[in-house]
Design a protein around this motif. Structure first.
Motif, PDB file in Angstrom:
ATOM      1  N   ARG A 101     -25.188  75.851  19.456  1.00 32.56           N
ATOM      2  CA  ARG A 101     -24.059  75.227  18.767  1.00 32.56           C
ATOM      3  C   ARG A 101     -23.731  76.006  17.515  1.00 32.56           C
ATOM      4  O   ARG A 101     -24.617  76.538  16.854  1.00 32.56           O
ATOM      5  CB  ARG A 101     -24.412  73.793  18.377  1.00 32.56           C
ATOM      6  CG  ARG A 101     -24.202  72.799  19.502  1.00 32.56           C
ATOM      7  CD  ARG A 101     -24.411  71.393  19.014  1.00 32.56           C
ATOM      8  NE  ARG A 101     -23.521  71.079  17.889  1.00 32.56           N
ATOM      9  CZ  ARG A 101     -23.479  69.886  17.298  1.00 32.56           C
ATOM     10  NH1 ARG A 101     -24.273  68.923  17.685  1.00 32.56           N
ATOM     11  NH2 ARG A 101     -22.652  69.673  16.287  1.00 32.56           N
ATOM     12  N   CYS A 102     -22.446  76.042  17.154  1.00 31.45           N
ATOM     13  CA  CYS A 102     -22.041  76.741  15.938  1.00 31.45           C
ATOM     14  C   CYS A 102     -22.422  75.894  14.732  1.00 31.45           C
ATOM     15  O   CYS A 102     -22.222  74.687  14.723  1.00 31.45           O
ATOM     16  CB  CYS A 102     -20.539  76.992  15.969  1.00 31.45           C
ATOM     17  SG  CYS A 102     -19.959  77.908  14.541  1.00 31.45           S
ATOM     18  N   MET A 103     -22.978  76.552  13.689  1.00 26.46           N
ATOM     19  CA  MET A 103     -23.413  75.816  12.496  1.00 26.46           C
ATOM     20  C   MET A 103     -22.263  75.440  11.572  1.00 26.46           C
ATOM     21  O   MET A 103     -22.455  74.684  10.631  1.00 26.46           O
ATOM     22  CB  MET A 103     -24.396  76.667  11.690  1.00 26.46           C
ATOM     23  CG  MET A 103     -25.767  76.740  12.326  1.00 26.46           C
ATOM     24  SD  MET A 103     -27.104  77.120  11.157  1.00 26.46           S
ATOM     25  CE  MET A 103     -26.387  78.374  10.110  1.00 26.46           C
ATOM     26  N   LYS A 106     -16.730  73.051  10.489  1.00 31.23           N
ATOM     27  CA  LYS A 106     -15.281  73.070  10.684  1.00 31.23           C
ATOM     28  C   LYS A 106     -14.869  73.911  11.894  1.00 31.23           C
ATOM     29  O   LYS A 106     -13.698  74.189  12.099  1.00 31.23           O
ATOM     30  CB  LYS A 106     -14.591  73.595   9.423  1.00 31.23           C
ATOM     31  CG  LYS A 106     -14.833  72.679   8.239  1.00 31.23           C
ATOM     32  CD  LYS A 106     -13.917  73.018   7.104  1.00 31.23           C
ATOM     33  CE  LYS A 106     -12.868  71.924   6.931  1.00 31.23           C
ATOM     34  NZ  LYS A 106     -11.950  72.208   5.826  1.00 31.23           N
ATOM     35  N   CYS A 107     -15.848  74.331  12.680  1.00 33.91           N
ATOM     36  CA  CYS A 107     -15.533  75.135  13.867  1.00 33.91           C
ATOM     37  C   CYS A 107     -14.936  74.264  14.970  1.00 33.91           C
ATOM     38  O   CYS A 107     -15.414  73.158  15.218  1.00 33.91           O
ATOM     39  CB  CYS A 107     -16.797  75.820  14.381  1.00 33.91           C
ATOM     40  SG  CYS A 107     -16.498  76.828  15.844  1.00 33.91           S
ATOM     41  N   ILE A 108     -13.933  74.788  15.637  1.00 33.59           N
ATOM     42  CA  ILE A 108     -13.261  74.052  16.717  1.00 33.59           C
ATOM     43  C   ILE A 108     -14.256  73.573  17.778  1.00 33.59           C
ATOM     44  O   ILE A 108     -14.100  72.486  18.332  1.00 33.59           O
ATOM     45  CB  ILE A 108     -12.150  74.942  17.353  1.00 33.59           C
ATOM     46  CG1 ILE A 108     -11.344  74.206  18.417  1.00 33.59           C
ATOM     47  CG2 ILE A 108     -12.703  76.227  17.950  1.00 33.59           C
ATOM     48  CD1 ILE A 108     -10.311  73.266  17.906  1.00 33.59           C
ATOM     49  N   THR A 109     -15.314  74.348  18.018  1.00 33.40           N
ATOM     50  CA  THR A 109     -16.262  73.987  19.080  1.00 33.40           C
ATOM     51  C   THR A 109     -17.056  72.720  18.759  1.00 33.40           C
ATOM     52  O   THR A 109     -17.657  72.126  19.635  1.00 33.40           O
ATOM     53  CB  THR A 109     -17.278  75.125  19.349  1.00 33.40           C
ATOM     54  OG1 THR A 109     -18.017  75.364  18.149  1.00 33.40           O
ATOM     55  CG2 THR A 109     -16.590  76.397  19.791  1.00 33.40           C
ATOM     56  N   ASN A 110     -17.060  72.329  17.469  1.00 34.62           N
ATOM     57  CA  ASN A 110     -17.755  71.102  17.095  1.00 34.62           C
ATOM     58  C   ASN A 110     -16.839  69.877  17.100  1.00 34.62           C
ATOM     59  O   ASN A 110     -17.268  68.775  16.745  1.00 34.62           O
ATOM     60  CB  ASN A 110     -18.398  71.258  15.712  1.00 34.62           C
ATOM     61  CG  ASN A 110     -19.604  72.179  15.772  1.00 34.62           C
ATOM     62  OD1 ASN A 110     -20.408  72.106  16.702  1.00 34.62           O
ATOM     63  ND2 ASN A 110     -19.723  73.076  14.800  1.00 34.62           N
ATOM     64  N   LEU A 130     -22.744  85.519  16.218  1.00 35.49           N
ATOM     65  CA  LEU A 130     -21.400  85.541  15.641  1.00 35.49           C
ATOM     66  C   LEU A 130     -20.485  84.723  16.539  1.00 35.49           C
ATOM     67  O   LEU A 130     -20.293  85.054  17.711  1.00 35.49           O
ATOM     68  CB  LEU A 130     -20.890  86.985  15.546  1.00 35.49           C
ATOM     69  CG  LEU A 130     -19.460  87.144  15.030  1.00 35.49           C
ATOM     70  CD1 LEU A 130     -19.358  86.739  13.566  1.00 35.49           C
ATOM     71  CD2 LEU A 130     -18.967  88.567  15.215  1.00 35.49           C
ATOM     72  N   CYS A 131     -19.933  83.662  15.980  1.00 35.82           N
ATOM     73  CA  CYS A 131     -19.098  82.759  16.782  1.00 35.82           C
ATOM     74  C   CYS A 131     -17.804  83.467  17.183  1.00 35.82           C
ATOM     75  O   CYS A 131     -17.098  84.028  16.348  1.00 35.82           O
ATOM     76  CB  CYS A 131     -18.790  81.488  15.989  1.00 35.82           C
ATOM     77  SG  CYS A 131     -17.746  80.332  16.889  1.00 35.82           S
ATOM     78  N   HIS A 132     -17.520  83.434  18.468  1.00 38.59           N
ATOM     79  CA  HIS A 132     -16.302  84.032  19.015  1.00 38.59           C
ATOM     80  C   HIS A 132     -15.060  83.336  18.465  1.00 38.59           C
ATOM     81  O   HIS A 132     -14.002  83.937  18.345  1.00 38.59           O
ATOM     82  CB  HIS A 132     -16.366  83.902  20.543  1.00 38.59           C
ATOM     83  CG  HIS A 132     -15.088  84.177  21.254  1.00 38.59           C
ATOM     84  ND1 HIS A 132     -14.602  85.461  21.413  1.00 38.59           N
ATOM     85  CD2 HIS A 132     -14.194  83.351  21.853  1.00 38.59           C
ATOM     86  CE1 HIS A 132     -13.454  85.396  22.090  1.00 38.59           C
ATOM     87  NE2 HIS A 132     -13.189  84.144  22.363  1.00 38.59           N
ATOM     88  N   TYR A 133     -15.184  82.073  18.102  1.00 40.29           N
ATOM     89  CA  TYR A 133     -14.024  81.303  17.651  1.00 40.29           C
ATOM     90  C   TYR A 133     -13.837  81.354  16.139  1.00 40.29           C
ATOM     91  O   TYR A 133     -12.856  81.886  15.658  1.00 40.29           O
ATOM     92  CB  TYR A 133     -14.113  79.858  18.162  1.00 40.29           C
ATOM     93  CG  TYR A 133     -13.948  79.821  19.661  1.00 40.29           C
ATOM     94  CD1 TYR A 133     -12.705  80.023  20.235  1.00 40.29           C
ATOM     95  CD2 TYR A 133     -15.050  79.659  20.510  1.00 40.29           C
ATOM     96  CE1 TYR A 133     -12.542  80.050  21.614  1.00 40.29           C
ATOM     97  CE2 TYR A 133     -14.895  79.675  21.886  1.00 40.29           C
ATOM     98  CZ  TYR A 133     -13.639  79.872  22.432  1.00 40.29           C
ATOM     99  OH  TYR A 133     -13.484  79.904  23.784  1.00 40.29           O
ATOM    100  N   CYS A 134     -14.791  80.846  15.367  1.00 41.06           N
ATOM    101  CA  CYS A 134     -14.560  80.750  13.923  1.00 41.06           C
ATOM    102  C   CYS A 134     -15.011  82.006  13.176  1.00 41.06           C
ATOM    103  O   CYS A 134     -14.791  82.111  11.978  1.00 41.06           O
ATOM    104  CB  CYS A 134     -15.239  79.511  13.360  1.00 41.06           C
ATOM    105  SG  CYS A 134     -17.032  79.647  13.272  1.00 41.06           S
ATOM    106  N   GLU A 135     -15.650  82.963  13.884  1.00 43.37           N
ATOM    107  CA  GLU A 135     -16.087  84.237  13.295  1.00 43.37           C
ATOM    108  C   GLU A 135     -17.162  84.067  12.222  1.00 43.37           C
ATOM    109  O   GLU A 135     -17.345  84.924  11.375  1.00 43.37           O
ATOM    110  CB  GLU A 135     -14.883  85.043  12.753  1.00 43.37           C
ATOM    111  CG  GLU A 135     -13.791  85.236  13.813  1.00 43.37           C
ATOM    112  CD  GLU A 135     -12.575  86.052  13.351  1.00 43.37           C
ATOM    113  OE1 GLU A 135     -12.716  86.827  12.391  1.00 43.37           O
ATOM    114  OE2 GLU A 135     -11.505  85.914  13.955  1.00 43.37           O
TER     115      GLU A 135
HETATM  116 ZN   LIG Z   1     -17.831  78.637  15.286  1.00 45.89          ZN
END
Ligand SMILES: [Zn+2]
Lengths: 144, 301
Positions: A101-103, A106-110, A130-135
């Motif tokens: 999970r992305c930490m 505010k990441c869209i994946t959460n 490195l998150c592909h979405y929120c970088e």
């Molecule tokens: Zn993310």
């Protein structure tokens, strides 16, 4: 421990807390074949380790390598006729999908049903994602 | 293949230079109906009047029509529709989606779900690539080129996404950086590591006065309250720098002051009257750059 395995796969040196996560990632939660699990066994490297023996099941390397992020020190033993015919270590894949999970709160994946996707970054002693979405960078320490 | 603009890293050096050249053309002649008959969605899930007006004007100047919303409160989104469903629905109607959303990574996700190009008009604190391109355009127009310039970034270098994106984009053009920030708001290590890897020199200072006279671009930023989790920290640093006209007596003649606007107290009104102020023109440049981005992604330039 328990009965010896005639044919199948033994996953050893799994961090004790991640045994069920490993079963999940390998898609073994609804498995019909016999699976023997040991948790909180003593380990020189991990303190407490977990071990999983799966009867009559063999996995592709790319399936096994998905485990690298939660069990980087895991070893894989392939058993045929009660003998270890192959021993291997995991290699970190360049990208992982649907596992960590992305930490970043505010990441869209959460917030939305989006499968997580990360690039793995290996700086020599530590892996980070490195998150592909929120970088943003996610630390893998929280994962095992 | 559809092409989107989500992060400044999506554009190569050549593409950046191409978009800036096309923007020059639009600055010379801002009425060009090359997109007549097209419909473009501007969907803003959080309000940002400045950015929305700039994009909508760009669409209109190109002869296309705009649909969309400026705030998600009265839409199906407020009834719990997923971003995926909204994007799928909107993609069926339009030729391009320009979106702003408070969640980070939302635009990247939208570009994977959409059947048309997506332009990121800001995804939380993450990316805002049209701002970066208009910053580059402003630097190019004031200096005549982009190569080998000294850029002094001032203010919130920790949370400020504009400075991070500008740093990444300028890294193509052998810059020198000066980072002027209080300890609490210093440029994050990962960006400094990135510069080291690329062999790009930088200096750090606490003092605004120290490097005013040796930079080509003074890039001022606002300290944004909403980025802070600790209100005490915000109070300590909010008014840390204030540029006044009297401080500019020894600067290089070509030096220009840029600011992504809106400003609060970091640039005194008396700077506006000096030949170094460029921030209002910089905002105007956003129009030409956004026209250029839209025309390029739709394959018309
Ligand atoms: Zn993310």
């Amino acid at each position: 421990m328990v009965s010896a395995l005639e044919n199948g796969t033994v996953l050893d040196h799994i961090p004790a807390g991640n045994v069920f996560k490993v079963l999940e990632i390998l898609g073994l939660m609804g498995e019909k074949n016999r699976i023997t699990i040991g948790i909180n066994l003593d380990s020189k490297y991990l303190g407490k380790k977990g071990i999983i023996k799966i009867e009559d099941k063999f996995f592709r390397d790319d399936e096994l390598n998905k485990l690298a992020i939660i069990a980087p020190k895991a070893t894989v033993n392939i058993i045929r006729d009660f003998r270890v015919v192959e021993k291997k270590k995991l290699t970190m894949p360049e990208e992982i999908e649907g596992i960590a999970r992305c930490m970043n709160p505010k990441c869209i994946t959460n917030h939305q049903p989006v499968k997580t996707r990360f690039k793995t970054i290996d700086n020599g002693n530590e892996i980070s994602l490195l998150c592909h979405y929120c970088e943003k960078i996610t630390d893998v320490k929280g994962l095992y | 293949m559809k092409k989107s603009l989500i992060s400044i890293r999506d554009f190569s050096k050549e593409e950046i230079l191409h978009v800036l050249e096309v923007a020059k053309e639009f600055e010379k002649n801002r009425v060009q109906n090359i997109l007549e008959g097209k419909v473009i969605a501007c969907i803003f899930f959080e309000p940002s009047t400045r950015t929305r007006l700039s994009f909508e004007t760009a669409v209109n100047r190109l002869g296309a029509k705009v649909i969309g919303f400026s705030d998600a409160t009265n839409t199906s989104v407020s009834k719990g529709e997923t971003l995926k469903d909204t994007i799928k629905m909107v993609s069926n109607y339009v030729d391009m989606i320009i979106m702003r959303h408070p969640l980070e990574g939302s635009s990247r996700y939208a570009s994977e779900v959409a059947s048309v190009p997506v332009v990121n008009a800001g995804d939380g604190a993450n990316q805002h690539p049209s701002q970066t391109l208009l910053d580059l355009y402003s630097i190019m127009q004031t200096q005549g080129h982009l190569d080998g310039l000294t850029i002094n970034m001032v203010g919130d270098l920790k949370y400020g996404r504009t400075t991070h994106s500008l740093l990444q984009a300028m890294s193509h053009f052998s810059p020198n950086f000066i980072f002027t920030a209080p300890d609490e708001l210093k440029m994050p290590v990962e960006y400094k590591d990135f510069l080291k890897e690329k062999g790009i020199p930088y200096k750090e200072t606490l003092s605004l006065e120290e490097h005013l006279n040796d930079c080509d671009i003074l890039y001022m930023t606002r300290v944004q309250q909403e980025r802070f989790t600790d209100p005490m920290e915000y109070e300590r640093v909010k008014d840390v720098y204030r540029l006044e006209a009297s401080m500019l007596s020894g600067v290089k003649p070509n030096m220009k002051v840029l600011h992504p606007l809106p400003r609060v107290n970091e640039i005194d009104q008396d700077v506006d009257e000096t030949p170094y102020a460029y921030y209002f023109k910089q905002a105007e440049n956003g129009l030409y750059v956004r026209m250029s981005i839209i025309a390029y992604l739709l394959g018309y330039r």
